[in-house]
Write a protein that holds these residues in place. Structure first.
Motif, short mmCIF file in Angstrom:
data_model
loop_
_atom_site.label_atom_id
_atom_site.label_comp_id
_atom_site.label_asym_id
_atom_site.label_seq_id
_atom_site.Cartn_x
_atom_site.Cartn_y
_atom_site.Cartn_z
N GLY A 140 0.81 -1.21 0.07
CA GLY A 140 0.06 0.09 0.06
C GLY A 140 0.97 1.21 0.09
N LYS A 141 2.16 1.11 0.12
CA LYS A 141 2.93 2.25 -0.12
C LYS A 141 2.94 3.05 -1.42
CE LYS A 141 6.21 5.05 1.08
NZ LYS A 141 6.22 6.24 2.25
N ALA A 142 2.37 4.43 -1.17
CA ALA A 142 2.33 5.13 -2.54
C ALA A 142 3.39 6.17 -2.50
CB ALA A 142 0.79 5.42 -2.89
N GLY A 143 4.07 6.25 -3.63
CA GLY A 143 5.02 7.34 -3.62
C GLY A 143 4.27 8.67 -4.01
N VAL A 144 5.10 9.90 -4.03
CA VAL A 144 4.72 11.13 -4.19
C VAL A 144 4.48 11.18 -5.63
CG1 VAL A 144 5.24 13.54 -4.32
CG2 VAL A 144 6.03 12.12 -2.41
N LYS A 145 3.39 11.67 -6.37
CA LYS A 145 3.07 11.78 -7.59
C LYS A 145 3.25 13.37 -8.39
CE LYS A 145 0.16 7.84 -8.26
NZ LYS A 145 -1.14 7.17 -8.77
#
Length: 305
Positions: A140-145
């Protein structure tokens, strides 16, 4: 997050075909020296550097033309791509060909044309070993977009091909910190190789607030801030060095210049920070040639005329 580092090893070998000694010599000559297909004398003379390029290098093609009555520039093409040739002296032009870690090693076939004259050139680009990193991201780790505004502004900046040449001599180190990440690093994310990723520049572990200087003369063509939507790049400065060569400086804590300023090599342009997609204070310096990220290191040791 765990991080492991190793090196990709690739080798290009000519298969043993039972060929003669003379043929082997001819093959060796082909690999080491640019091939030129014959044309009438005094058509278009040229010089290619470096003589033995590898992936990530910038290939410089200097073109000498006859005393010309037609002031148009030569045209250099590779397949469907056309690269600009800019005037660097009377009757002399130069075009830069970028190479990147995403390309395959092997022959690059160029064509130079001007006023009905044509030269066909083939240059061998060597393979190169690039470090790799293995990164494991938690579920579930989402990077900065990046924002659309950010992407559009940076893309337009990297495409600049200003006719004037601003830089002179080798490029300076933009920060006194030690280098922590080299150009061209490839990555595995959770065991899957990122085919389209490579580290597009050099990272310097400068202390927060330490000086960031212009590595070469140029014009400030882009200034962006987190408040303007630069989520990934953070506070940044983009310097146009002219003739398709641009520098971008990311994650700054302070910006000391504005768009339109002309900066000299060694001039303060900002300070090291950790803005944008950054895990700690550092400077990311990316050097681009005709829109492609190339290795800045040769520009720090070799004079690109």
């Amino acid at each position: 997050m765990t991080l492991q580092t190793h090196t990709i090893n690739r080798q290009n070998q000519l298969p043993c075909l039972g060929i003669s000694k003379t043929t082997k010599i001819l093959i060796a000559t082909f690999v080491a020296v640019p091939m030129v297909f014959p044309l009438p004398a005094a058509a278009l003379e040229f010089q290619i550097t470096p003589k033995n390029p590898q992936l990530g290098d910038t290939i410089s093609v200097e073109i000498d033309v006859d005393n010309q009555q037609n002031p148009s520039s030569p045209i250099l093409t590779i397949g469907e791509k056309t690269y600009p040739a800019f005037s660097i002296a009377p009757n002399k032009y130069r075009a830069f060909i970028p190479t990147t870690p995403l390309e395959k090693p092997g022959v690059r076939k160029f064509q130079i044309t001007k006023d009905g004259k044509q030269r066909n050139i083939a240059v061998w680009v060597r393979d190169r070993q690039f470090p790799t990193q293995r990164i494991n991201l938690p579920p579930g780790k989402a990077g900065v977009k990046a924002t659309e505004h950010e992407l559009q502004q940076v893309a337009a900046f990297k495409k600049l091909q200003t006719p004037e040449k601003y830089w002179n001599g080798v490029f300076l180190k933009p920060n006194k910190g030690r280098m922590t990440t080299t150009y061209g690093v490839r990555r595995y994310y959770n065991g899957k190789f990122a085919n389209d990723y490579y580290h597009r520049g050099l990272d310097y572990a400068g202390a927060a607030g330490s000086a960031v200087i212009a590595p070469a003369d140029g014009k400030v063509a882009l200034v962006g801030t987190v408040s303007q939507g630069f989520r990934v790049h953070g506070n940044l400065v983009g310097v146009d060095h002219g003739q398709g060569v641009t520098s971008i400086f990311m994650h700054l804590s302070r910006i000391n210049v504005k768009e339109g300023d002309f900066v000299k090599a060694g001039q303060l342009i900002g300070t090291v920070g950790s803005t944008g997609a950054s895990t700690g204070p550092h400077l990311h310096w990316g050097l681009y040639v005709n829109g492609q990220s190339i290795d800045p290191k040769p520009w720090q040791t070799q004079v690109m005329k």
